[in-house]
Design a protein around this motif. Sequence first.
Motif, PDB file in Angstrom:
ATOM      1  N   LEU A 100       0.849  -0.965   0.116  1.00 53.13           N
ATOM      2  CA  LEU A 100      -0.015  -0.184   0.072  1.00 53.13           C
ATOM      3  C   LEU A 100       0.810   1.219  -0.053  1.00 53.13           C
ATOM      4  N   PHE A 101       2.135   1.343   0.705  1.00 50.70           N
ATOM      5  CA  PHE A 101       3.022   2.089   0.552  1.00 50.70           C
ATOM      6  C   PHE A 101       3.369   2.765  -0.646  1.00 50.70           C
ATOM      7  N   ASP A 102       3.643   1.582  -1.726  1.00 46.70           N
ATOM      8  CA  ASP A 102       3.892   2.354  -3.147  1.00 46.70           C
ATOM      9  C   ASP A 102       2.733   3.073  -3.727  1.00 46.70           C
ATOM     10  N   LYS A 103       1.659   2.505  -3.432  1.00 50.32           N
ATOM     11  CA  LYS A 103       0.389   3.354  -3.799  1.00 50.32           C
ATOM     12  C   LYS A 103       0.356   4.719  -3.480  1.00 50.32           C
ATOM     13  N   ILE A 104       0.768   5.103  -1.999  1.00 47.22           N
ATOM     14  CA  ILE A 104       1.122   6.440  -1.779  1.00 47.22           C
ATOM     15  C   ILE A 104       1.981   6.990  -2.145  1.00 47.22           C
ATOM     16  N   VAL A 105       3.046   6.430  -2.416  1.00 47.64           N
ATOM     17  CA  VAL A 105       4.340   7.333  -3.077  1.00 47.64           C
ATOM     18  C   VAL A 105       4.018   7.331  -4.422  1.00 47.64           C
ATOM     19  N   ASP A 138       3.430  -3.526  14.683  1.00 48.47           N
ATOM     20  CA  ASP A 138       4.243  -2.730  13.827  1.00 48.47           C
ATOM     21  C   ASP A 138       3.389  -2.724  12.588  1.00 48.47           C
ATOM     22  N   LEU A 139       2.201  -1.960  13.097  1.00 50.76           N
ATOM     23  CA  LEU A 139       1.284  -1.503  11.628  1.00 50.76           C
ATOM     24  C   LEU A 139       1.921  -0.307  11.081  1.00 50.76           C
ATOM     25  N   LYS A 140       2.197  -0.408   9.706  1.00 52.79           N
ATOM     26  CA  LYS A 140       2.709   0.617   9.092  1.00 52.79           C
ATOM     27  C   LYS A 140       2.220   0.323   7.641  1.00 52.79           C
ATOM     28  N   PRO A 141       2.231   1.336   6.552  1.00 46.41           N
ATOM     29  CA  PRO A 141       1.966   1.117   5.250  1.00 46.41           C
ATOM     30  C   PRO A 141       2.761  -0.062   4.434  1.00 46.41           C
ATOM     31  N   PHE A 207      -4.130   8.661   8.439  1.00 48.92           N
ATOM     32  CA  PHE A 207      -3.932   9.933   8.221  1.00 48.92           C
ATOM     33  C   PHE A 207      -2.871  10.250   6.867  1.00 48.92           C
ATOM     34  N   VAL A 208      -1.940   9.162   6.942  1.00 51.71           N
ATOM     35  CA  VAL A 208      -0.994   9.162   5.698  1.00 51.71           C
ATOM     36  C   VAL A 208      -1.545   8.969   4.455  1.00 51.71           C
ATOM     37  N   LEU A 209      -2.593   8.028   4.643  1.00 50.45           N
ATOM     38  CA  LEU A 209      -3.311   7.808   3.428  1.00 50.45           C
ATOM     39  C   LEU A 209      -4.104   8.940   2.628  1.00 50.45           C
ATOM     40  N   MET A 210      -4.478   9.698   3.519  1.00 47.48           N
ATOM     41  CA  MET A 210      -5.175  10.704   3.229  1.00 47.48           C
ATOM     42  C   MET A 210      -4.601  12.070   3.074  1.00 47.48           C
ATOM     43  N   ALA A 211      -3.338  12.334   3.618  1.00 46.18           N
ATOM     44  CA  ALA A 211      -2.741  13.401   3.599  1.00 46.18           C
ATOM     45  C   ALA A 211      -1.440  13.310   2.678  1.00 46.18           C
TER      46      ALA A 211
END
Length: 301
Positions: A100-105, A138-141, A207-211
Motif C-alpha cells: 500500500l506504501f507504493d500506492k501512496i508514493v 508494527d502496523l505501517k503501510p 492520516f498518511v493515506l489521506m494526507a
Amino acid sequence: MAEAAAGRKTRVGPYELGKTIGEGSFAKVKLARHSRTGDVYAIKVLDRNHVLRHKMIEQIKREISTMKLIKHPNVVQLHEVMASKSKIYMVLEFVDGGELFDKIVNSGRLGEDEARRYFHQLINAVDYCHSRGVYHRDLKPENLLLDLNGSLKVSDFGLSAFSPQTKEDGLLHTACGTPNYVAPEVLADKGYDGMAADVWSCGIILFVLMAGYLPFDDANLMKLYTLICKANVSCPPWFSSGAKKLIKRILDPNPHTRITIAEMLEDEWFKKDYKPPHFEQGEGVSLDDVDAAFNDSEGTS
C-alpha cells in the motif's frame, strides 16, 4: 526437512525457492513455487540458531500456532511450517499487488473514499486478530499488502512481536515498531495495552493515506518522540470534518480515553459504505507441523 539443491534451484520439501523478495534482521522472505500444483507462495526463512540463542522457541511456536488459526480475508495466510537443521520455513500466502506504501508514493495521497475503504479492511483485520489475542505492534503501510483485486492484506501479524510479551501486569513491555507509527505509551516504556497501541498505528496510517505525509515527523528522534507524546494533530484543509474528528479520537495520547474499535464501528464517518467482513471460520487446523519444526531443537543450545 532437508533442503535439496536441484541444479541451481533450492528446494524445501515440495517448494522450489526463487528470489529473495524481503529481508529482516534475522529472516528472509523468498518467492517459492509448489512443484506439484505450481502455486506460488512466499516463504519466510528464519535462522534457527538466532531463534535458539535468543530463547525465542516458545514465543515463536505460540505466534506461529496463532497465525495458523487466523483465517481472515485481510490477513496474509500462514499455510505450513517446516524446518531443516539450520532454518525454520514459514510458508505464507503470496500477495501479488505490492505494498500500500507504493500506492501512496505513486499517487501522493488517496481520496477520502478510497482511503476509508482500505481503512475498513485494516480495522476488520486488526479487530479479528485482537479477538484471537494477537497484537501486531508494527502496523505501517509497508506491512499492508494489496492483492490484484485491490484487497488489503496485513502481513507479519503476530510475527513482529518476537520478544517476551505480557508481564505480570498483563501489559506489553517491548518498545518495538517504526517510530513514526508508534503510540506514545509504547515510547513511555511503562507497559501498554496492545489493542490501544495498534489502534493508534491505524490512525497514523489513515492520516498518511489521506494526507500523503506523516502527522508527526522529525529527523531528530527525541524531537519526534516529543511530538508523538504531545499528539497535537494538525489535519490538512482537505480532510472532511468527520475524518478530522475521528483521527483526533484515534490519535489521543491517553490510551484509556482513545477510541476503541467497537466505538469506531459506531462513528458516522467510519460507517459510510462499511461492509462487515464475510468469511468462513477455519476448522480443523493442524498444528503438528509447528511442533515438528521445533521438536528437535528443544533443549539444544
